[in-house]
Design a protein around this motif. Sequence first.
Motif, PDB file in Angstrom:
ATOM      1  N   VAL A  47      15.968   6.397  10.523  1.00 50.64           N
ATOM      2  CA  VAL A  47      16.674   5.127  10.374  1.00 50.64           C
ATOM      3  C   VAL A  47      15.633   4.019  10.367  1.00 50.64           C
ATOM      4  O   VAL A  47      14.816   3.927  11.293  1.00 50.64           O
ATOM      5  CB  VAL A  47      17.683   4.897  11.521  1.00 50.64           C
ATOM      6  N   ILE A  48      15.635   3.201   9.314  1.00 51.32           N
ATOM      7  CA  ILE A  48      14.681   2.104   9.223  1.00 51.32           C
ATOM      8  C   ILE A  48      15.462   0.807   9.389  1.00 51.32           C
ATOM      9  O   ILE A  48      16.111   0.317   8.461  1.00 51.32           O
ATOM     10  CB  ILE A  48      13.910   2.104   7.891  1.00 51.32           C
ATOM     11  N   LEU A  74      15.221  12.937  14.956  1.00 48.16           N
ATOM     12  CA  LEU A  74      15.669  11.572  14.656  1.00 48.16           C
ATOM     13  C   LEU A  74      14.576  10.609  15.078  1.00 48.16           C
ATOM     14  O   LEU A  74      14.080  10.678  16.210  1.00 48.16           O
ATOM     15  CB  LEU A  74      16.965  11.243  15.402  1.00 48.16           C
ATOM     16  N   ARG A  75      14.203   9.728  14.182  1.00 51.79           N
ATOM     17  CA  ARG A  75      13.279   8.665  14.536  1.00 51.79           C
ATOM     18  C   ARG A  75      13.829   7.340  14.020  1.00 51.79           C
ATOM     19  O   ARG A  75      14.579   7.308  13.028  1.00 51.79           O
ATOM     20  CB  ARG A  75      11.879   8.918  13.971  1.00 51.79           C
ATOM     21  N   VAL A  76      13.488   6.274  14.692  1.00 54.24           N
ATOM     22  CA  VAL A  76      13.936   4.928  14.327  1.00 54.24           C
ATOM     23  C   VAL A  76      12.708   4.057  14.154  1.00 54.24           C
ATOM     24  O   VAL A  76      11.866   3.965  15.053  1.00 54.24           O
ATOM     25  CB  VAL A  76      14.873   4.334  15.393  1.00 54.24           C
ATOM     26  N   ILE A  77      12.597   3.445  12.995  1.00 53.16           N
ATOM     27  CA  ILE A  77      11.503   2.520  12.687  1.00 53.16           C
ATOM     28  C   ILE A  77      12.084   1.112  12.634  1.00 53.16           C
ATOM     29  O   ILE A  77      13.133   0.894  12.031  1.00 53.16           O
ATOM     30  CB  ILE A  77      10.842   2.871  11.340  1.00 53.16           C
ATOM     31  N   GLU A  78      11.417   0.163  13.246  1.00 55.54           N
ATOM     32  CA  GLU A  78      11.864  -1.230  13.202  1.00 55.54           C
ATOM     33  C   GLU A  78      10.871  -2.069  12.404  1.00 55.54           C
ATOM     34  O   GLU A  78       9.669  -2.025  12.645  1.00 55.54           O
ATOM     35  CB  GLU A  78      12.000  -1.792  14.610  1.00 55.54           C
ATOM     36  N   LEU A  79      11.396  -2.821  11.439  1.00 53.23           N
ATOM     37  CA  LEU A  79      10.595  -3.730  10.631  1.00 53.23           C
ATOM     38  C   LEU A  79      11.131  -5.146  10.802  1.00 53.23           C
ATOM     39  O   LEU A  79      12.354  -5.361  10.797  1.00 53.23           O
ATOM     40  CB  LEU A  79      10.663  -3.355   9.147  1.00 53.23           C
ATOM     41  N   ALA A  80      10.231  -6.103  10.917  1.00 51.13           N
ATOM     42  CA  ALA A  80      10.671  -7.494  11.017  1.00 51.13           C
ATOM     43  C   ALA A  80      11.238  -7.988   9.700  1.00 51.13           C
ATOM     44  O   ALA A  80      12.173  -8.800   9.673  1.00 51.13           O
ATOM     45  CB  ALA A  80       9.492  -8.375  11.450  1.00 51.13           C
ATOM     46  N   GLN A  81      10.709  -7.487   8.589  1.00 54.46           N
ATOM     47  CA  GLN A  81      11.132  -7.936   7.265  1.00 54.46           C
ATOM     48  C   GLN A  81      12.472  -7.325   6.884  1.00 54.46           C
ATOM     49  O   GLN A  81      12.660  -6.105   6.968  1.00 54.46           O
ATOM     50  CB  GLN A  81      10.076  -7.556   6.225  1.00 54.46           C
ATOM     51  N   GLY A  82      13.401  -8.146   6.440  1.00 56.26           N
ATOM     52  CA  GLY A  82      14.691  -7.645   5.985  1.00 56.26           C
ATOM     53  C   GLY A  82      14.642  -7.268   4.527  1.00 56.26           C
ATOM     54  O   GLY A  82      15.056  -8.030   3.647  1.00 56.26           O
ATOM     55  N   SER A  83      14.132  -6.099   4.227  1.00 53.40           N
ATOM     56  CA  SER A  83      13.946  -5.659   2.837  1.00 53.40           C
ATOM     57  C   SER A  83      14.242  -4.175   2.739  1.00 53.40           C
ATOM     58  O   SER A  83      13.601  -3.369   3.424  1.00 53.40           O
ATOM     59  CB  SER A  83      12.508  -5.932   2.386  1.00 53.40           C
ATOM     60  N   LYS A  84      15.188  -3.810   1.892  1.00 51.09           N
ATOM     61  CA  LYS A  84      15.498  -2.393   1.717  1.00 51.09           C
ATOM     62  C   LYS A  84      14.319  -1.645   1.102  1.00 51.09           C
ATOM     63  O   LYS A  84      14.025  -0.509   1.487  1.00 51.09           O
ATOM     64  CB  LYS A  84      16.743  -2.222   0.845  1.00 51.09           C
ATOM     65  N   ILE A  85      13.637  -2.278   0.143  1.00 51.46           N
ATOM     66  CA  ILE A  85      12.485  -1.630  -0.483  1.00 51.46           C
ATOM     67  C   ILE A  85      11.375  -1.392   0.540  1.00 51.46           C
ATOM     68  O   ILE A  85      10.790  -0.308   0.608  1.00 51.46           O
ATOM     69  CB  ILE A  85      11.973  -2.482  -1.657  1.00 51.46           C
ATOM     70  N   ALA A  86      11.082  -2.400   1.360  1.00 52.16           N
ATOM     71  CA  ALA A  86      10.070  -2.215   2.401  1.00 52.16           C
ATOM     72  C   ALA A  86      10.492  -1.121   3.368  1.00 52.16           C
ATOM     73  O   ALA A  86       9.658  -0.341   3.852  1.00 52.16           O
ATOM     74  CB  ALA A  86       9.842  -3.526   3.147  1.00 52.16           C
TER      75      ALA A  86
END
Length: 285
Positions: A47-48, A74-86
């Motif tokens: 889950v990103i 199961l792993r969860v990645i958190e990105l500050a950028q709201g981008s589906k491509i990223a």
Amino acid sequence: MTGPRPMQILIPASNEAALIDGCLSALLVALTPTGATSKQVPVGVTVIANGCRDATAARARAFGEAFARKGWSLRVIELAQGSKIAALNAGEADLPSEAIRVYLDADVTVSPRLLGGLHAALDGPAPLYAGGRPRITGRGGVARAYARLWARLPFMTHGVPGCGVFAVNPAGRARWGRFPDLISDDGFVRLQFAPQERIAVPEPYDWPVAEGLAALVRVRGRQDAGMREIARLHPELLAREGKPPLGARGAARLALRDPLGFAVYGTVALGVRLRPAPDSWSRGR
């Protein structure tokens, strides 16, 4: 490689705290695919959470023990950028190259046998793309009417649209590098494959449409803008479209069969023409 080919499921999720539980709960009751030797397939879920201002990541992490008991990672990645491509590029960064990859939207509910069907369809050396049978759902009267008509379009009934969930095997994934910065990631991937390389798996999944005319216009506008962007930046891909035409007779049959659905669909199409085209991905809900 020895043993069954693994499967990796990628779920980009931006402010999906209200929906991620349903998506992951459906995966928990999904049957684990089996390879040609009837051995269970190793399955990983990523889950990103991108640009989230809600509890999407925390709610996803809460499923960790349940997936461990199932034998899946199961792993969860958190990105500050709201981008589906990223999010897609981050989720794929360290996946095993030999894995079948399933790209799943957070609002999709898979049926128990869908993953097994996708794995069986893609467990071969030739480049292939696969999708299930979408059951387009809507809660309000407008959404239900739109969904009814959309489900009857030739693109949906005679193709492999891949809306909400699609999958590729390793040879298929090798056809492109990182996901480019495009509005329509699903259209870009689908057009990497000729119609005969796309496999329709008969197992269903639930895919909701946006609620209300305004949201439907936003989503349809984004879809249309995404395909125009692909035509402008990657015109060579359009030769692989293979979309069956609707034609005047087909439109007339749809109008006679479902006048309300046809009226709603036409109203949404008109709204898209009157509204400025989006220049980036945007949420429909």
